[in-house]
Design a protein around this motif. Structure first.
Motif, mmCIF file in Angstrom:
data_model
loop_
_atom_site.group_PDB
_atom_site.id
_atom_site.type_symbol
_atom_site.label_atom_id
_atom_site.label_comp_id
_atom_site.label_asym_id
_atom_site.label_seq_id
_atom_site.Cartn_x
_atom_site.Cartn_y
_atom_site.Cartn_z
ATOM 1 N N ALA A 58 -61.543 -18.888 -13.489
ATOM 2 C CA ALA A 58 -60.200 -19.408 -13.819
ATOM 3 C C ALA A 58 -59.608 -19.485 -12.771
ATOM 4 C CB ALA A 58 -59.611 -18.361 -15.034
ATOM 5 N N VAL A 59 -58.623 -20.473 -12.470
ATOM 6 C CA VAL A 59 -57.739 -20.983 -11.326
ATOM 7 C C VAL A 59 -56.388 -20.718 -11.968
ATOM 8 C CG1 VAL A 59 -57.084 -22.518 -9.649
ATOM 9 C CG2 VAL A 59 -59.566 -22.513 -10.450
ATOM 10 N N GLY A 60 -55.686 -20.071 -11.294
ATOM 11 C CA GLY A 60 -54.191 -19.856 -11.502
ATOM 12 C C GLY A 60 -53.263 -19.140 -10.608
ATOM 13 N N ASP A 61 -52.144 -19.223 -10.660
ATOM 14 C CA ASP A 61 -51.094 -18.536 -9.531
ATOM 15 C C ASP A 61 -50.558 -17.175 -10.417
ATOM 16 O OD1 ASP A 61 -49.459 -17.771 -7.561
ATOM 17 O OD2 ASP A 61 -48.150 -19.499 -7.870
ATOM 18 N N TYR A 62 -51.322 -16.125 -10.195
ATOM 19 C CA TYR A 62 -50.835 -15.117 -11.010
ATOM 20 C C TYR A 62 -49.688 -14.141 -10.689
ATOM 21 C CZ TYR A 62 -52.841 -11.357 -8.013
ATOM 22 O OH TYR A 62 -53.221 -10.474 -7.102
ATOM 23 N N ARG A 84 -49.181 -20.000 -4.405
ATOM 24 C CA ARG A 84 -51.049 -20.302 -4.030
ATOM 25 C C ARG A 84 -51.663 -19.944 -5.026
ATOM 26 N NH1 ARG A 84 -48.374 -17.009 1.337
ATOM 27 N NH2 ARG A 84 -48.325 -15.386 -0.333
ATOM 28 N N PRO A 85 -52.542 -20.853 -5.370
ATOM 29 C CA PRO A 85 -53.609 -20.668 -6.299
ATOM 30 C C PRO A 85 -54.564 -19.644 -6.165
ATOM 31 C CG PRO A 85 -54.386 -22.586 -4.973
ATOM 32 C CD PRO A 85 -52.818 -22.125 -4.530
ATOM 33 N N ASP A 86 -54.562 -18.782 -7.186
ATOM 34 C CA ASP A 86 -55.594 -17.535 -7.153
ATOM 35 C C ASP A 86 -56.692 -17.747 -8.038
ATOM 36 O OD1 ASP A 86 -53.774 -16.003 -5.495
ATOM 37 O OD2 ASP A 86 -52.599 -15.894 -7.401
ATOM 38 N N LEU A 87 -57.787 -16.831 -7.844
ATOM 39 C CA LEU A 87 -59.109 -17.168 -8.637
ATOM 40 C C LEU A 87 -59.620 -15.815 -9.331
ATOM 41 C CD1 LEU A 87 -60.875 -18.642 -5.319
ATOM 42 C CD2 LEU A 87 -60.129 -19.984 -7.517
ATOM 43 N N LEU A 88 -59.938 -16.023 -10.672
ATOM 44 C CA LEU A 88 -60.488 -14.960 -11.477
ATOM 45 C C LEU A 88 -61.749 -15.287 -11.836
ATOM 46 C CD1 LEU A 88 -59.790 -12.442 -13.227
ATOM 47 C CD2 LEU A 88 -59.223 -14.186 -15.094
#
Length: 546
Positions: free
Chosen positions: A417-421, A426-430
């Motif tokens: 999943a991609v999202g800026d937690y 900046r986009p983060d990765l799960l």
């Protein structure tokens, strides 16, 4: 200021999972020996804001193993609430979603249009639909007869544009544990002269399902329209990921399904409640040389900046991924090798996402990998991840090593999943890893500016699923679409994040809502999260947390 293509950068991702409190192990079969195909798919993950506090929470699906667990020790799905300080707390039991079973995938969408995002979780067994009550808890509202199969990918989509989210679910194998051979049994299957688990070839495929939302206030009702709508027409398939996209830009959502060991499917929306399957004539059913492939994960973005959605798909080992460029005439051309994605065939791809990690305005590609058969020499299932940087010329380069050890780290990864937690722009990765903890790759790269749009429907579905944003920055137009599902049995952030490079903001913006209405906005400043409500323009502004 015009958006500029950034020079070569040195990205860096840091795995913050343990510091963030994500310590649980997510089970899927035996960690060392896979005797049946059900042990190989892994599970999905989701970024979602279930409590509407503006911060991304995490939902992670767990499966089980064939030996079972003592009562009270069964692994369960997890919901982690974002505390806003870089850490998460497990609220699974309190929220009512700590369910055991052989979970597979997850997708989200506000199917009752009450302003709170709901959940659908697929299983080998029976899928579950959770309604978000809006008080931090969920209730199981699964309609009778829904999901008593082996569900894998799913996506909410308003295919008939009536303002209610419908649901597309893929089903993998009609799996019979008792009658499926084991590697150590009398009739094992073989791969490269090694005895391995059987499937999916030789097993019975499943049927994709489309559920029409006919809910009324106070009553959740979904009706199976798979046959009527043409979803069943291609026959049984080994269906995995579901991705929705308006590939011909006619304002109606279409559906792409990655299929394992068979031709993949593209359902073209005919605007009358039915679909026609057009993958072969559209060029996205087979490999470039006409072979059926083992499709796993899928993602959509306008990677070449022409304003039309393109496709990427991961495949089995000894094959290449597919990068399909939209020809703007209802067809696609495969550009895998030309674009620089033809270097590796030793990886078995699963979750894949377009992610502009350096905020230069060009969607990059991140892939996670992991084998279903152990390496003959090492007995290892783990493989490294791959980060491809989009150079803005139609070509990508592998920058995994520069991205840091967390990208090069090997795991038996599946969901993505991609999202800026942390809302820093900046986009983060799960990432879900089989029989390991999650990976939460925090993007620490000091790169270009960006802007994030949260689209809220009013006359259309509240989640904004199917809405398309087009932003002009100098001579370029950036395009993004809100979607449910995609990657591999997972769910990314609904918010649309656009890298702006050195530009301070966007010159103009327009939103095409799912019902067809076009809303035009003026200039927008970057460096912030904007809520755009259908018919009302910008209704909230929150600066990035940097």
């Amino acid at each position: 200021m015009a958006l500029a293509t950034s020079a070569a950068t040195t990205p860096f991702f840091v795995d913050e999972a343990l510091r963030a409190g994500l310590k649980d192990i997510f089970v899927c079969g035996d960690a060392h020996q896979k005797n049946y195909i059900v042990e190989t798919l892994g599970t999905g993950v989701a970024f979602l804001d279930f409590d509407n506090d503006g911060r991304l929470d995490i939902f992670a699906v767990t499966a089980s193993n064939l030996n079972g667990f003592a009562p009270g020790t069964e692994p369960v799905n997890r919901l982690y609430r974002n505390k806003g300080d870089g850490t998460f707390e497990d609220v699974s039991k309190k929220a009512g979603v700590a369910k055991a079973g052989w979970g597979q995938g997850v997708c989200t969408g506000d199917f009752d249009n009450d302003g709170f995002v709901d959940l659908y979780v697929t299983y080998w067994g029976a899928d579950v639909m959770y309604r978000n009550r809006g008080d931090g808890t969920f209730e199981d509202v699964t309609p009778p007869g829904m999901g008593s199969r082996w569900g894998t990918g799913c996506a909410f989509v308003d295919y008939d544009r009536d303002g209610k989210l419908d649901l597309m679910v893929t089903n993998y194998v009609d799996f019979d544990l008792k009658n499926t051979p084991r590697p150590d049994g009398p009739k094992p299957c073989h791969w490269k002269n090694e005895k391995v688990m059987c499937g999916p070839q030789g097993l019975k495929p499943g049927l994709n399902r489309l559920w029409h939302n006919e809910s009324t206030p106070g009553k959740i009702r979904f009706v199976d329209v798979s046959k009527k709508a043409g979803i069943e027409a291609p026959g049984p398939r080994f269906g995995l990921s579901v991705t929705t996209l308006d590939y011909d830009r006619d304002g109606w959502p279409d559906i792409y399904v990655a299929v394992d060991s068979q031709a993949s499917l593209l359902y073209h929306n005919k605007h009358d409640g039915t679909f026609e399957e057009t993958a072969l004539e559209s060029g996205v059913a087979l490999s470039e040389d006409g072979r059926e492939q083992a499709g796993m994960g899928t993602a959509v973005a306008d990677y070449d900046g022409d304003g039309w959605p393109d496709l990427v798909k991961t495949n089995f080992i000894d094959d290449l991924p597919n990068l399909y460029r939209n020809n703007r005439d209802g067809s696609f051309s495969e550009s895998t090798v030309q674009a620089g994605l033809g270097k590796y065939s030793q990886f078995m791809g699963w979750g894949v996402g377009f992610v502009d990690y350096d905020n230069d305005g060009w969607p990059d590609i991140f892939m996670v990998n992991g084998h279903v058969y152990p390496d003959v020499k090492t007995g290892e299932y783990r493989q490294r991840r791959i980060l491809y940087r989009n150079g803005g010329t139609g070509k990508f380069s592998d920058v995994s090593q520069e991205a840091g050890a967390t990208v090069m780290e090997k795991s038996s990864a599946r969901g993505l999943a991609v999202g800026d937690y942390d809302n820093d722009g900046r986009p983060d990765l799960l990432i879900s890893n089989m029989n390991e903890r999650l990976s939460l790759l925090h993007n620490t790269l000091a790169a270009g500016n960006s802007i994030t749009l949260k689209l809220v429907g009013q006359k259309t579905n509240r989640s904004g699923i199917g809405a398309v944003a087009r932003l002009t920055v100098g001579k370029r137009t950036l395009t993004g679409e809100v979607r449910s599902g995609s990657t591999f049995m997972s769910q990314s952030d609904f918010r649309l994040q656009f890298g702006l490079g050195s530009a301070a903001g966007v010159d103009t913006a327009e939103i095409q809502w799912p019902g067809g209405a076009l809303e035009k906005l003026g200039a927008l400043r970057g460096g912030q999260i904007l809520t755009i409500t259908e018919g009302r323009g910008v209704t909230a502004k929150v600066p990035y947390a940097r």
